[in-house]
Design an enzyme around this catalytic site. Structure first.
Site, short mmCIF file in Angstrom:
data_model
loop_
_atom_site.label_atom_id
_atom_site.label_comp_id
_atom_site.label_asym_id
_atom_site.label_seq_id
_atom_site.Cartn_x
_atom_site.Cartn_y
_atom_site.Cartn_z
N TYR A 50 3.28 0.15 3.11
CA TYR A 50 3.27 -0.60 4.35
C TYR A 50 3.72 -2.04 4.12
O TYR A 50 3.83 -2.49 2.99
CB TYR A 50 1.88 -0.59 4.99
CG TYR A 50 0.86 -1.50 4.32
CD1 TYR A 50 0.31 -1.16 3.08
CD2 TYR A 50 0.45 -2.70 4.90
CE1 TYR A 50 -0.63 -1.99 2.47
CE2 TYR A 50 -0.48 -3.52 4.29
CZ TYR A 50 -1.02 -3.16 3.08
OH TYR A 50 -1.94 -3.98 2.46
N ARG B 127 10.72 -5.83 -0.36
CA ARG B 127 9.50 -5.30 -0.97
C ARG B 127 9.22 -3.88 -0.46
O ARG B 127 8.76 -3.02 -1.22
CB ARG B 127 8.32 -6.23 -0.68
CG ARG B 127 7.06 -5.82 -1.46
CD ARG B 127 5.96 -6.86 -1.37
NE ARG B 127 5.46 -7.01 -0.01
CZ ARG B 127 4.58 -7.94 0.36
NH1 ARG B 127 4.11 -8.80 -0.52
NH2 ARG B 127 4.18 -8.02 1.61
N ARG C 270 -0.71 20.97 2.77
CA ARG C 270 -1.45 20.17 1.79
C ARG C 270 -1.30 20.72 0.37
O ARG C 270 -1.71 21.84 0.08
CB ARG C 270 -2.94 20.09 2.16
CG ARG C 270 -3.68 19.09 1.29
CD ARG C 270 -5.14 18.93 1.70
NE ARG C 270 -5.78 17.92 0.85
CZ ARG C 270 -6.23 18.17 -0.38
NH1 ARG C 270 -6.13 19.39 -0.88
NH2 ARG C 270 -6.78 17.20 -1.10
N HIS D 179 -0.95 18.61 -3.65
CA HIS D 179 -0.86 17.25 -4.21
C HIS D 179 0.57 16.86 -4.58
O HIS D 179 1.02 15.75 -4.30
CB HIS D 179 -1.77 17.10 -5.43
CG HIS D 179 -3.23 17.04 -5.08
ND1 HIS D 179 -3.92 18.09 -4.53
CD2 HIS D 179 -4.12 16.03 -5.18
CE1 HIS D 179 -5.17 17.75 -4.32
NE2 HIS D 179 -5.32 16.49 -4.71
N LYS E 117 2.95 -1.83 -2.62
CA LYS E 117 2.15 -2.08 -1.40
C LYS E 117 1.79 -0.75 -0.75
O LYS E 117 2.27 -0.40 0.34
CB LYS E 117 2.89 -3.03 -0.45
CG LYS E 117 1.93 -3.73 0.52
CD LYS E 117 2.54 -4.96 1.12
CE LYS E 117 1.68 -5.56 2.21
NZ LYS E 117 0.30 -5.88 1.84
N GLU F 133 -6.44 -11.15 -7.90
CA GLU F 133 -6.06 -11.61 -6.56
C GLU F 133 -7.23 -11.30 -5.62
O GLU F 133 -8.29 -10.86 -6.07
CB GLU F 133 -4.77 -10.93 -6.09
CG GLU F 133 -4.87 -9.41 -5.99
CD GLU F 133 -3.56 -8.76 -5.56
OE1 GLU F 133 -2.80 -9.35 -4.79
OE2 GLU F 133 -3.32 -7.61 -6.01
N LEU G 271 -0.25 -7.75 -6.20
CA LEU G 271 0.85 -7.65 -5.25
C LEU G 271 1.57 -9.01 -5.24
O LEU G 271 0.92 -10.05 -5.09
CB LEU G 271 0.32 -7.36 -3.84
CG LEU G 271 1.47 -7.21 -2.83
CD1 LEU G 271 2.11 -5.84 -2.95
CD2 LEU G 271 1.00 -7.46 -1.41
N1 PDD Z 1 -2.08 -8.28 2.72
N2 PDD Z 1 -2.52 -9.24 -2.21
C1 PDD Z 1 -2.90 -8.16 -1.50
C2 PDD Z 1 -3.75 -7.13 -2.16
C3 PDD Z 1 -2.49 -8.03 -0.16
O1 PDD Z 1 -2.87 -6.95 0.55
C4 PDD Z 1 -1.69 -9.04 0.44
C5 PDD Z 1 -1.23 -8.93 1.86
C6 PDD Z 1 -1.34 -10.16 -0.34
C7 PDD Z 1 -0.47 -11.25 0.21
O2 PDD Z 1 0.85 -10.78 0.41
P1 PDD Z 1 1.80 -11.48 1.48
O3 PDD Z 1 1.90 -12.93 1.09
O4 PDD Z 1 3.09 -10.76 1.32
O5 PDD Z 1 1.18 -11.30 2.85
C8 PDD Z 1 -1.75 -10.20 -1.66
C9 PDD Z 1 -1.65 -8.00 4.06
C10 PDD Z 1 -1.50 -9.24 4.89
C11 PDD Z 1 -2.58 -6.96 4.67
O6 PDD Z 1 -2.87 -6.01 3.96
O7 PDD Z 1 -2.99 -7.09 5.82
#
Ligand code: PDD
Length: 288
Positions: free
Chosen positions: A33, A52, A100, A102, A148, A181, A206
């Site tokens: 996403y 990304r 379904r 895996h 992501k 993070e 991320l």
């Molecule tokens: N989250 N780290 C994680 C685990 C994240 O899920 C996100 C973003 C970030 C920051 O990434 P960016 O600067 O590209 O928004 C870092 C989004 C906003 C969400 O899951 O809602």
């Protein structure tokens, strides 16, 4: 005006927008996403988010469901149909519907695409500038959070732990004591020389789009940024701390696990970077 969502080729009222029960995103979290901020109806840093999205799909061997042009047109249409001035676009791509099993479907499934949008009013700047508290939790994610993926259970549990502790965010700490993070944000500290430190964009975090933009904005403001791992103990002793994401921008962190960071108030480096980022948002809106 009803909210409209895009689902696999159709624009539907939000409440009727649904995917199949055997969508692999639903059953296996087999998908990716993006969350993109919108200012004046325009996407902020769209090319970086799109790049990304391509990387995430490629890492999981999910084919892009449309061309970039078609995807951009769909996103623009969802923004317009929902009359989003300032808001958030959510794009989700899963491997699609299959019986379904895996392993990947033998006959490739058609990747599923969902695009939604909602308004996101401007935050109360005074409140944001007073800073937020974070708590720490063990980083229990898999070893590829650089992708992501929609598989966010550890992030969900971490954010819920933060909420239950009355904090804004959870910072994830790995087995070596390193702050990787936040549950949905990147984590940063400022050292006593005013240099900004954040985890390198390896497979442990991320690589945030705001993170990347901030490197450039910091450089323009002659603020030094160092990408290196930092431990929780170092963060506790930092002069400033902050977090970043597309939906929160740059937010001062004034307490970690109940202990004040620095003066216990938002620091000058953090506030300069927030201002620089708000100016960046303004330029994104102006670039027509
Ligand atoms: N989250 N780290 C994680 C685990 C994240 O899920 C996100 C973003 C970030 C920051 O990434 P960016 O600067 O590209 O928004 C870092 C989004 C906003 C969400 O899951 O809602």
């Amino acid at each position: 005006m009803p909210r409209i969502a895009y689902v696999n080729g159709r624009y539907l009222p939000h409440r009727d927008a649904a995917v199949h029960v055997e969508d692999r995103g639903y059953q296996f979290a087999d998908g990716v996403y993006e969350v993109i901020f919108v200012v004046d109806g325009r996407l902020v840093d769209a090319p970086a988010h799109l790049a990304r999205l391509h990387r995430s799909c490629a890492s999981l061997r999910i084919a892009m469901p449309t061309s970039d042009r078609a995807l951009e047109a769909i996103v623009a249409s969802v923004i317009a149909r929902n009359r989003i001035g300032r808001g958030i676009v959510y794009i989700q791509i899963t491997r699609g519907v299959a019986r379904r099993d895996h392993a990947f479907p033998r006959i490739a499934s058609r990747p599923a695409l969902v695009v939604t949008a909602r308004t996101h009013p401007a935050p109360d700047e005074t409140a944001v500038r007073s800073g937020v508290a974070v708590v720490t939790v063990a980083d229990q994610r898999w070893r590829r959070p650089d992708i992501k993926s929609i598989s966010l259970l550890p992030n969900v549990l971490a954010k819920e732990a933060a909420r239950e502790a009355g904090a804004h965010e959870a910072w994830l700490v790995d087995d070596a004591g390193v702050v990787t993070e936040g549950s949905s944000t990147n984590a940063w500290i400022v050292d006593r020389d005013g240099r900004v430190v954040t985890h390198p964009a390896d497979t442990a975090i991320l690589d945030g789009i705001v993170r990347r933009t901030l490197f450039r904005l910091a450089n323009e403001a002659s603020i030094v940024v160092i990408e290196r791992p930092f431990r929780l103990a170092e963060a506790m002793g930092a002069t400033e701390a902050f977090l970043t994401s597309s939906t929160s921008f740059v937010v001062p962190v004034v307490a970690i696990d109940g202990s004040a960071i620095g003066t216990g108030r938002a620091g000058p480096v953090t506030l300069r970077l927030r201002d620089a980022y708000l100016a960046h948002l303004g330029r994104a809106a102006a670039a027509r």
